[in-house]
Structure formats: structure tokens, C-alpha cells
Write a protein that holds these residues in place. Structure first.
Motif: not given
Length: 213
Positions: A8-9, A14-16, A54-58
């Protein structure tokens, strides 16, 4: 077609990454509209939440919205009773409001000013939410069920697929009346083929990414 097991992680990462690449290729001022489609038993909201983080971390702005906040009033969606699977399939989602208040403002050249919630289904009244602006380069992450095949303008669609047996097993007994609606969705829309990306989630601890040539 290849089916690749993935954690899941790793799936969220991958999707992000895929979403980040697509967002990076947008014209100046553009915004990305991503749908995570799946029956409640597939937990599309959990994946959308993981993608938002995940997007926010990017460093990519993300707005989380649920299609469950864009339902029609009970007088319409329950016109044929509280447990009518065809009404659940056809009448539940307020596509017009979803387009007008959420998706259309994120078109190229749009204002980016969107309504994150519209209808409180439990209270059967408008949420009276305020508008919010998704900044240029931002990503809308919309989770929900039966989203595909409705001509909604998404830039990327992810479908979480369950076999009929897994769907029945993971759906609470009091919700089994919805199963014919999902069977009809499979037969008429073919969401696994209609989506840009499909993930098999019969076991949520061990998803598998379906990769098409």
C-alpha cells in the motif's frame, strides 16, 4: 496485461509520482483532476488520503473531496425506496452540481474556485460550505463510487477493483442490497477497462497494480 503485487505504501508513492509528472506537464496555471473510484468496501477514500499526503510531501498542493458530499436530495435519490439498486446506480450522484461547482472551475483557464462539499446526505440539506481556491499546479483528489462512465472530465482515473466474492465478503450485510448496482456497473461501464489505472484490492494489505500494454 500484467498484475504486479505492491505494498500500500509503495502504491501511494507510485501513484503520487505519476500524478506529479502529469501536474508538472500542465500548461501554466493548470490544475489536475484525479478520481479514485471504488466501492466503499475498496476504501477509495483511504487511498485518496494517502495520495494527498504523498503529494503534500512533494510540495504539490492537493485538495481532498468526496463524491459522497455531492449527492442528490433524498426526495430524488430515494424516490424508488431506500434499497433500490438501480436508483443507487442512476440517481445517487448529483453530476450537474459536481461539474458546476467542482470540476468545471478546474478546467484550463478556470478560476480554481471550488465548493469542497455541497450536500449533507444524513441531514438532507446543503452543507453551506464556503468556496476554496485550488492554486495553479494543484491537484484535486476526488474519491467515490460509480464515478466512471458518466462523462465527468477527469484528467486521471484510478479504479480499485474487487471480485464479486470479495465485494460481497467485505460489504456489511445491511448494505448487500447495493451489490446489484455494482454488478450493473461492471457489466455496463467496465470500470477496470475504463480507468487509466486499475488496482486489485481483494486483500487491502496486498494490492496489485494492473499494468496494460
Amino acid at each position: 496485461m500484467q498484475v504486479r503485487p505492491i505494498s500500500p505504501e509503495r502504491l501511494a508513492e507510485l501513484l503520487a509520482g505519476r500524478i506529479t509528472d502529469l501536474a508538472g506537464a500542465l500548461p501554466e496555471g493548470g490544475r489536475l483532476r484525479v478520481a479514485v473510484d471504488g466501492a466503499p468496501a475498496a476504501r477509495p477514500g483511504a487511498l485518496a488520503d494517502a495520495l494527498a499526503e504523498a503529494l503534500r510531501l512533494r510540495g504539490r498542493p492537493a485538495l481532498r473531496v468526496s463524491a459522497a458530499d455531492f449527492l442528490r436530495p433524498a426526495s430524488i435519490r430515494l424516490e424508488y425506496g431506500k434499497q433500490d439498486p438501480d436508483a443507487y446506480h442512476d440517481l445517487r450522484l448529483d453530476e450537474g452540481t459536481l461539474l458546476r461547482e467542482l470540476l468545471d472551475p478546474l478546467e484550463p483557464g478556470g478560476s480554481g474556485l471550488v465548493l469542497p462539499t455541497f450536500w449533507d446526505a444524513a441531514a438532507d440539506r446543503a452543507t453551506r460550505a464556503g468556496y476554496t481556491r485550488l492554486p495553479p499546479g494543484g491537484v484535486l483528489l476526488l474519491d467515490g463510487e460509480l464515478l466512471l462512465g458518466r462523462w465527468l472530465p477527469f484528467d486521471l482515473t484510478v479504479h480499485l477493483a474487487l471480485t464479486p466474492a470479495a465485494l460481497a465478503r467485505r460489504t456489511p450485510p445491511e448494505e448487500h442490497w447495493t451489490l446489484p448496482a455494482f454488478a450493473r456497473y461492471e457489466a455496463e461501464t467496465g470500470p477496470a477497462e475504463a480507468a487509466d489505472l486499475t488496482v486489485r484490492v481483494d486483500d487491502p494489505r496486498h494490492p496489485a497494480l494492473v499494468e496494460r500494454p
